[in-house]
Write an enzyme that holds these catalytic residues in place. Structure first.
Site, PDB file in Angstrom:
ATOM      1  N   VAL A 130       9.035  35.265 -27.326  1.00 23.20           N
ATOM      2  CA  VAL A 130       8.346  34.792 -26.127  1.00 23.20           C
ATOM      3  C   VAL A 130       9.245  35.130 -24.947  1.00 23.20           C
ATOM      4  CG1 VAL A 130       7.489  32.763 -24.877  1.00 23.20           C
ATOM      5  CG2 VAL A 130       7.210  32.910 -27.363  1.00 23.20           C
ATOM      6  N   CYS A 131       8.632  35.590 -23.852  1.00 26.40           N
ATOM      7  CA  CYS A 131       9.367  35.815 -22.601  1.00 26.40           C
ATOM      8  C   CYS A 131      10.478  36.839 -22.844  1.00 26.40           C
ATOM      9  CB  CYS A 131       9.877  34.449 -22.105  1.00 26.40           C
ATOM     10  SG  CYS A 131      10.323  34.360 -20.350  1.00 26.40           S
ATOM     11  N   THR A 132      11.657  36.643 -22.265  1.00 21.73           N
ATOM     12  CA  THR A 132      12.726  37.632 -22.402  1.00 21.73           C
ATOM     13  C   THR A 132      13.416  37.592 -23.765  1.00 21.73           C
ATOM     14  OG1 THR A 132      14.193  36.098 -21.263  1.00 21.73           O
ATOM     15  CG2 THR A 132      13.172  37.820 -19.939  1.00 21.73           C
ATOM     16  N   GLY A 133      12.914  36.784 -24.686  1.00 23.66           N
ATOM     17  CA  GLY A 133      13.361  36.879 -26.077  1.00 23.66           C
ATOM     18  C   GLY A 133      13.137  38.283 -26.634  1.00 23.66           C
ATOM     19  N   ALA A 163       4.350  37.253 -23.310  1.00 21.44           N
ATOM     20  CA  ALA A 163       4.898  37.462 -21.966  1.00 21.44           C
ATOM     21  C   ALA A 163       5.632  36.187 -21.518  1.00 21.44           C
ATOM     22  CB  ALA A 163       3.784  37.881 -21.020  1.00 21.44           C
TER      23      ALA A 163
END
Lengths: 231, 231
Positions: free
Chosen positions: B103-106, B153
């Site tokens: 998730v996200c910048t993971g 995202a």
């Protein structure tokens, strides 16, 4: 370091639904000059309804005033409605707050403390009717404001709720910046987020699975209503 | 008690954005026969980027296999991209998983571990372009699936992402029941959730506030790309 302008407290109780709290905490925590306080009787880790443990940051006893108090919901709310320490704390802190708020079935706890008598309010769709037992007027909307009470509906409503509270406290621009930071541009994969839109078979099966728990919640709400009537 | 059918692990690292993890945890935790594992190097409380502390439930060392691994994002992801313990763990666990996710910048952490080379993937809107440095193909969608990689995202996308993963693991009916339980019928108060829809002034001010951090993230992504090229 200057003192924060805004102090927001959320009640972190055993067997809460953690997203009722963590959604608003993510939103509130992005406000400028804010302090977030996670409140419980002790500072020991508190387990959510499905086990995830979060640490409180302040006890009820050590909390003298807040700008916002927020009560999340979840199964443990049933015990909380009869917990005198919590009800006493809510009655003591509410008059110090600009906004007295809740997410999900947290509104039933506010109601049990007598803080929603004569107010329009919302709750999780499964239990919103129980608000009327506590003197509130149930309104099936995602976020309901009546004077300084702001209540959010079930679980994920906490994000819409918190963005609404931020707009009240810090203005629409700050709220929109936070919405953009959090990329809150939702695309649920199904039309199943409310009993109005979900496929009837999904509504039926979900209601059946919840039925015995909702009945138990109702018993406790009825007892809370009796105590309110005798106060 | 029978063993759970599905074991989902999420990396709980210092200075993560807690909603990147807590949103999916709320969704995944409602699956039948599921075990949620919060993974870090030790079992000490882990502070999020804004201070909220969550307890890990299992160390990297004690985790032998999973059905799903999920890496959330947040500022601490920058350190995580150069943390050999984490990269080693991800490379070891990924082959045991049905789905390797973020998730996200993971997704930048998965990329730094070499796990997105040749895959389509997404990330937070502010940093999605950095995926291409790590051999992935950036796709500006809320949830992106390419073979067994599923990436979400920014931040709140984790809820849409997790409902998508649940549908893959347990079917559309289970995912819809969870959506209904969580009253996920979003009504954002503004049109400001993505750079495409937000007012231009809000996009500009948010980009300006993030700029120096995004530049620092890019330096680390470039170093990670060099290490990948030499592997």
């Amino acid at each position: 370091m200057s003192a924060p302008n805004t102090r927001i407290g959320l009640v972190l109780f055993p067997r809460l639904t953690q997203l009722d709290l963590t959604g608003p905490v993510e939103v509130f925590g992005r406000m400028p000059e804010v302090e977030i306080v996670l409140l419980w009787k002790t500072l020991e880790p508190v387990p959510s309804d499905r086990g995830m443990c979060i640490l409180p940051t302040c006890t009820f006893e050590d909390c003298e005033s807040l700008d916002v108090i927020c009560v999340p919901g979840g199964p443990g709310q049933v015990q909380l409605m009869e917990d005198e320490d919590t009800l006493h704390f809510l009655r003591r802190i509410a008059p110090t707050c600009k906004f007295v708020t809740s997410v999900c079935t947290g509104s039933l706890v506010l109601g049990a403390a007598g803080l929603l008598s004569g107010y329009r309010a919302t709750s999780h769709w499964s239990s919103i009717d129980q608000l009327s037992l506590l003197g509130a007027e149930p309104v099936s909307e995602r976020v309901v404001r009546d004077r300084n009470r702001i209540t959010g509906a079930g679980v994920t409503s906490g994000i819409d709720f918190a963005l609404t509270v931020v707009a009240e406290l810090a203005g629409a621009d700050v709220s929109q910046e936070i919405q953009l930071q959090m990329e809150y541009d939702p695309e649920p994969p199904y039309q199943a987020g409310s009993p109005r839109s979900a496929p009837p078979a999904i509504v039926t099966s979900t209601r059946e699975k919840l039925a015995s728990f909702i009945a138990r919640r109702r018993e406790v709400t009825e007892r809370a209503a009796k105590r309110l009537a005798n106060m």
